[in-house]
Design an enzyme around this catalytic site. Sequence first.
Site, mmCIF file in Angstrom:
data_model
loop_
_atom_site.group_PDB
_atom_site.id
_atom_site.type_symbol
_atom_site.label_atom_id
_atom_site.label_comp_id
_atom_site.label_asym_id
_atom_site.label_seq_id
_atom_site.Cartn_x
_atom_site.Cartn_y
_atom_site.Cartn_z
ATOM 1 N N GLY A 298 4.914 -1.027 2.927
ATOM 2 C CA GLY A 298 4.118 0.167 2.698
ATOM 3 C C GLY A 298 4.941 1.434 2.575
ATOM 4 C CG HIS B 71 -0.207 0.047 2.536
ATOM 5 N ND1 HIS B 71 0.164 1.227 3.148
ATOM 6 C CD2 HIS B 71 0.227 -0.941 3.347
ATOM 7 C CE1 HIS B 71 0.783 0.966 4.289
ATOM 8 N NE2 HIS B 71 0.834 -0.346 4.439
ATOM 9 C CG ASP B 72 -0.517 4.292 1.064
ATOM 10 O OD1 ASP B 72 -1.342 5.007 0.464
ATOM 11 O OD2 ASP B 72 -0.825 3.595 2.050
#
Length: 258
Positions: A136, A118-119
Amino acid sequence: MISPLAYIHPEAKIGENVEIGPFVFIDRNVVIGDNNKIMPNVNILYGARIGNGNTIFPGAVIGAVPQDLKFRGEETTAEVGDNNLIRENVTINRGTAAKGKTVVGNNNLLMEGVHVAHDATIGNGCIIGNSTKMAGEVVIDDYSIISASVLMHQFCRVGGYGMIQGGCRFSKDVPPYIIAGRDPICYAGINIVGLRRRGFSNETIEQIHNAYRIIYQSGLNTTDALKKIEEEMEMTPELNYIVTFIRESARGIIPGSK
Protein backbone atom coordinates in the site's frame (compact mmCIF):
# COMPACT_ATOMS: atom_id res chain seq x y z
CA MET A 1 -16.75 -5.85 -30.61
CA ILE A 2 -18.50 -6.87 -27.36
CA SER A 3 -18.93 -10.59 -26.79
CA PRO A 4 -22.45 -11.73 -25.89
CA LEU A 5 -20.81 -13.81 -23.18
CA ALA A 6 -19.51 -10.71 -21.35
CA TYR A 7 -21.44 -9.11 -18.48
CA ILE A 8 -21.58 -5.31 -18.44
CA HIS A 9 -23.56 -3.58 -15.73
CA PRO A 10 -26.11 -1.20 -17.26
CA GLU A 11 -24.68 1.70 -15.24
CA ALA A 12 -21.12 1.17 -16.52
CA LYS A 13 -19.89 3.74 -19.05
CA ILE A 14 -18.07 2.33 -22.05
CA GLY A 15 -16.35 4.49 -24.68
CA GLU A 16 -16.07 4.00 -28.42
CA ASN A 17 -14.24 1.23 -30.25
CA VAL A 18 -13.83 -0.95 -27.16
CA GLU A 19 -13.28 -4.67 -27.68
CA ILE A 20 -14.62 -6.82 -24.84
CA GLY A 21 -14.01 -10.56 -24.89
CA PRO A 22 -16.09 -13.41 -23.49
CA PHE A 23 -16.52 -13.89 -19.74
CA VAL A 24 -15.45 -10.32 -18.97
CA PHE A 25 -17.22 -8.86 -15.92
CA ILE A 26 -17.67 -5.07 -15.77
CA ASP A 27 -19.29 -3.78 -12.57
CA ARG A 28 -21.36 -0.69 -11.89
CA ASN A 29 -19.56 2.61 -11.22
CA VAL A 30 -16.98 1.77 -13.88
CA VAL A 31 -15.83 4.17 -16.60
CA ILE A 32 -13.88 2.87 -19.61
CA GLY A 33 -12.54 5.19 -22.32
CA ASP A 34 -12.03 4.67 -26.04
CA ASN A 35 -10.00 2.16 -28.05
CA ASN A 36 -9.42 -0.35 -25.27
CA LYS A 37 -9.02 -4.08 -25.77
CA ILE A 38 -10.25 -6.17 -22.85
CA MET A 39 -9.47 -9.84 -23.29
CA PRO A 40 -11.45 -12.79 -21.89
CA ASN A 41 -11.91 -13.37 -18.17
CA VAL A 42 -10.99 -9.84 -17.09
CA ASN A 43 -12.78 -8.41 -14.05
CA ILE A 44 -13.22 -4.64 -13.90
CA LEU A 45 -14.87 -3.90 -10.59
CA TYR A 46 -16.62 -1.07 -8.76
CA GLY A 47 -14.69 2.19 -8.83
CA ALA A 48 -12.42 1.39 -11.78
CA ARG A 49 -11.53 4.19 -14.18
CA ILE A 50 -9.82 3.12 -17.40
CA GLY A 51 -8.45 5.64 -19.91
CA ASN A 52 -7.86 5.16 -23.64
CA GLY A 53 -5.87 2.72 -25.72
CA ASN A 54 -5.14 0.12 -23.06
CA THR A 55 -4.80 -3.62 -23.62
CA ILE A 56 -5.84 -5.75 -20.65
CA PHE A 57 -4.94 -9.43 -20.83
CA PRO A 58 -6.88 -12.43 -19.47
CA GLY A 59 -7.28 -12.83 -15.73
CA ALA A 60 -6.54 -9.23 -14.77
CA VAL A 61 -8.60 -7.75 -11.92
CA ILE A 62 -8.91 -3.97 -11.67
CA GLY A 63 -10.75 -2.26 -8.83
CA ALA A 64 -10.99 -5.05 -6.25
CA VAL A 65 -11.40 -3.86 -2.67
CA PRO A 66 -8.12 -3.28 -0.80
CA GLN A 67 -6.40 -6.00 1.15
CA ASP A 68 -6.43 -3.67 4.13
CA LEU A 69 -8.41 -4.45 7.27
CA LYS A 70 -8.93 -0.71 7.88
CA PHE A 71 -11.01 -0.44 4.70
CA ARG A 72 -14.65 0.20 5.54
CA GLY A 73 -16.22 0.34 2.10
CA GLU A 74 -15.50 4.02 1.47
CA GLU A 75 -15.93 5.44 -2.04
CA THR A 76 -12.55 5.10 -3.73
CA THR A 77 -11.18 4.42 -7.21
CA ALA A 78 -8.57 2.47 -9.15
CA GLU A 79 -7.45 4.68 -12.03
CA VAL A 80 -5.58 3.51 -15.11
CA GLY A 81 -4.40 6.06 -17.68
CA ASP A 82 -3.75 5.62 -21.40
CA ASN A 83 -1.84 3.16 -23.57
CA ASN A 84 -0.92 0.68 -20.88
CA LEU A 85 -0.26 -3.02 -21.37
CA ILE A 86 -1.69 -4.90 -18.40
CA ARG A 87 -0.70 -8.53 -18.72
CA GLU A 88 -2.25 -11.72 -17.39
CA ASN A 89 -3.39 -11.90 -13.75
CA VAL A 90 -2.37 -8.36 -12.83
CA THR A 91 -4.31 -7.06 -9.82
CA ILE A 92 -4.87 -3.35 -9.19
CA ASN A 93 -6.78 -2.68 -5.97
CA ARG A 94 -8.71 0.51 -5.42
CA GLY A 95 -7.76 3.08 -2.79
CA THR A 96 -8.71 3.56 0.85
CA ALA A 97 -9.49 6.62 2.93
CA ALA A 98 -5.73 7.26 3.11
CA LYS A 99 -5.51 8.67 -0.46
CA GLY A 100 -8.80 7.73 -2.06
CA LYS A 101 -7.33 6.24 -5.22
CA THR A 102 -4.79 3.89 -6.71
CA VAL A 103 -3.20 5.29 -9.88
CA VAL A 104 -1.42 3.75 -12.84
CA GLY A 105 -0.29 6.45 -15.30
CA ASN A 106 0.33 6.21 -19.05
CA ASN A 107 2.43 3.99 -21.32
CA ASN A 108 3.33 1.42 -18.70
CA LEU A 109 3.93 -2.32 -19.05
CA LEU A 110 2.75 -4.35 -16.07
CA MET A 111 3.86 -7.92 -16.69
CA GLU A 112 2.13 -11.11 -15.57
CA GLY A 113 1.17 -11.37 -11.91
CA VAL A 114 2.02 -7.82 -10.84
CA HIS A 115 0.11 -6.62 -7.76
CA VAL A 116 -0.60 -2.91 -7.26
CA ALA A 117 -1.96 -2.43 -3.75
CA HIS A 118 -4.30 0.23 -2.39
CA ASP A 119 -3.30 3.89 -2.78
CA ALA A 120 -0.15 3.04 -4.75
CA THR A 121 0.94 5.33 -7.59
CA ILE A 122 2.80 4.28 -10.72
CA GLY A 123 3.98 7.09 -13.00
CA ASN A 124 4.48 6.98 -16.77
CA GLY A 125 6.64 4.82 -18.99
CA CYS A 126 7.44 2.23 -16.33
CA ILE A 127 8.16 -1.46 -16.84
CA ILE A 128 7.16 -3.69 -13.93
CA GLY A 129 8.39 -7.29 -14.16
CA ASN A 130 6.57 -10.57 -13.63
CA SER A 131 5.23 -11.27 -10.13
CA THR A 132 6.46 -8.01 -8.64
CA LYS A 133 4.36 -6.98 -5.64
CA MET A 134 3.95 -3.47 -4.28
CA ALA A 135 2.32 -2.84 -0.93
CA GLY A 136 0.00 0.00 0.00
CA GLU A 137 0.93 3.60 -0.82
CA VAL A 138 4.08 2.68 -2.75
CA VAL A 139 5.10 5.35 -5.28
CA ILE A 140 7.03 4.57 -8.46
CA ASP A 141 8.25 7.57 -10.42
CA ASP A 142 8.37 7.85 -14.23
CA TYR A 143 10.49 5.57 -16.43
CA SER A 144 11.42 3.12 -13.70
CA ILE A 145 12.31 -0.44 -14.62
CA ILE A 146 11.45 -2.96 -11.92
CA SER A 147 12.57 -6.51 -12.68
CA ALA A 148 10.70 -9.71 -11.80
CA SER A 149 9.70 -10.86 -8.30
CA VAL A 150 10.55 -7.62 -6.50
CA LEU A 151 8.84 -7.06 -3.12
CA MET A 152 8.20 -3.48 -2.00
CA HIS A 153 7.30 -2.52 1.57
CA GLN A 154 4.40 -0.17 2.14
CA PHE A 155 5.08 3.57 1.82
CA CYS A 156 8.31 3.06 -0.15
CA ARG A 157 9.15 5.27 -3.11
CA VAL A 158 11.18 4.35 -6.19
CA GLY A 159 12.87 7.20 -8.04
CA GLY A 160 12.58 7.63 -11.79
CA TYR A 161 14.90 6.41 -14.56
CA GLY A 162 16.39 3.65 -12.43
CA MET A 163 16.48 -0.11 -12.50
CA ILE A 164 15.90 -2.64 -9.73
CA GLN A 165 17.36 -6.13 -10.02
CA GLY A 166 15.03 -9.12 -10.01
CA GLY A 167 14.25 -10.79 -6.70
CA CYS A 168 15.06 -7.75 -4.56
CA ARG A 169 13.08 -6.77 -1.50
CA PHE A 170 13.32 -3.46 0.27
CA SER A 171 11.76 -1.31 2.96
CA LYS A 172 13.60 1.93 2.19
CA ASP A 173 13.37 4.35 -0.73
CA VAL A 174 15.34 3.82 -3.93
CA PRO A 175 16.73 7.13 -5.27
CA PRO A 176 16.39 8.13 -8.95
CA TYR A 177 18.76 7.26 -11.81
CA ILE A 178 20.43 4.32 -10.08
CA ILE A 179 20.72 0.56 -10.34
CA ALA A 180 19.70 -1.19 -7.11
CA GLY A 181 20.47 -4.84 -6.55
CA ARG A 182 22.21 -7.57 -4.56
CA ASP A 183 21.02 -9.13 -1.31
CA PRO A 184 20.47 -7.22 0.87
CA ILE A 185 19.60 -4.50 -1.61
CA CYS A 186 22.07 -1.64 -2.05
CA TYR A 187 23.22 1.04 -4.47
CA ALA A 188 25.03 -0.64 -7.38
CA GLY A 189 25.87 2.33 -9.61
CA ILE A 190 23.88 4.60 -11.87
CA ASN A 191 21.71 3.41 -14.74
CA ILE A 192 24.04 4.61 -17.48
CA VAL A 193 22.55 2.56 -20.32
CA GLY A 194 19.00 3.54 -19.39
CA LEU A 195 19.89 7.21 -19.12
CA ARG A 196 21.57 7.21 -22.53
CA ARG A 197 18.51 5.54 -24.05
CA ARG A 198 16.36 8.29 -22.56
CA GLY A 199 18.51 10.99 -24.16
CA PHE A 200 20.55 12.19 -21.19
CA SER A 201 23.81 13.80 -22.28
CA ASN A 202 27.18 12.46 -21.16
CA GLU A 203 27.70 15.66 -19.17
CA THR A 204 24.43 15.19 -17.29
CA ILE A 205 25.18 11.52 -16.63
CA GLU A 206 28.58 12.48 -15.22
CA GLN A 207 26.96 15.08 -12.94
CA ILE A 208 24.54 12.46 -11.64
CA HIS A 209 27.42 10.04 -11.12
CA ASN A 210 29.42 12.65 -9.21
CA ALA A 211 26.45 13.39 -6.96
CA TYR A 212 26.11 9.73 -6.05
CA ARG A 213 29.84 9.46 -5.41
CA ILE A 214 29.34 12.12 -2.73
CA ILE A 215 26.21 10.43 -1.33
CA TYR A 216 27.53 6.88 -1.23
CA GLN A 217 31.33 6.98 -1.38
CA SER A 218 32.51 10.11 0.43
CA GLY A 219 31.99 8.81 3.96
CA LEU A 220 29.66 11.73 4.76
CA ASN A 221 26.27 11.22 6.37
CA THR A 222 23.29 11.90 4.14
CA THR A 223 22.61 15.40 5.46
CA ASP A 224 26.21 16.52 4.94
CA ALA A 225 26.41 14.83 1.54
CA LEU A 226 23.37 16.71 0.27
CA LYS A 227 24.77 19.96 1.64
CA LYS A 228 28.08 19.33 -0.14
CA ILE A 229 26.25 18.70 -3.44
CA GLU A 230 24.34 21.97 -3.11
CA GLU A 231 27.45 23.94 -2.22
CA GLU A 232 29.88 22.48 -4.73
CA MET A 233 27.85 21.44 -7.77
CA GLU A 234 25.72 23.29 -10.29
CA MET A 235 22.13 22.48 -9.31
CA THR A 236 20.60 21.18 -12.51
CA PRO A 237 17.03 19.78 -12.59
CA GLU A 238 18.48 16.28 -12.26
CA LEU A 239 20.49 17.13 -9.16
CA ASN A 240 17.55 19.00 -7.67
CA TYR A 241 15.46 15.87 -8.15
CA ILE A 242 18.06 13.73 -6.38
CA VAL A 243 18.51 16.12 -3.46
CA THR A 244 14.79 16.75 -3.00
CA PHE A 245 13.95 13.05 -3.26
CA ILE A 246 16.46 12.07 -0.58
CA ARG A 247 15.72 15.00 1.71
CA GLU A 248 11.99 14.26 1.62
CA SER A 249 12.41 10.53 2.14
CA ALA A 250 10.49 9.50 5.24
CA ARG A 251 11.92 5.97 5.28
CA GLY A 252 15.50 6.81 4.32
CA ILE A 253 17.29 5.52 1.25
CA ILE A 254 18.86 2.15 0.54
CA PRO A 255 22.50 1.85 1.66
CA GLY A 256 25.63 1.79 -0.46
CA SER A 257 27.53 -1.39 -1.19
CA LYS A 258 29.92 -2.71 1.43
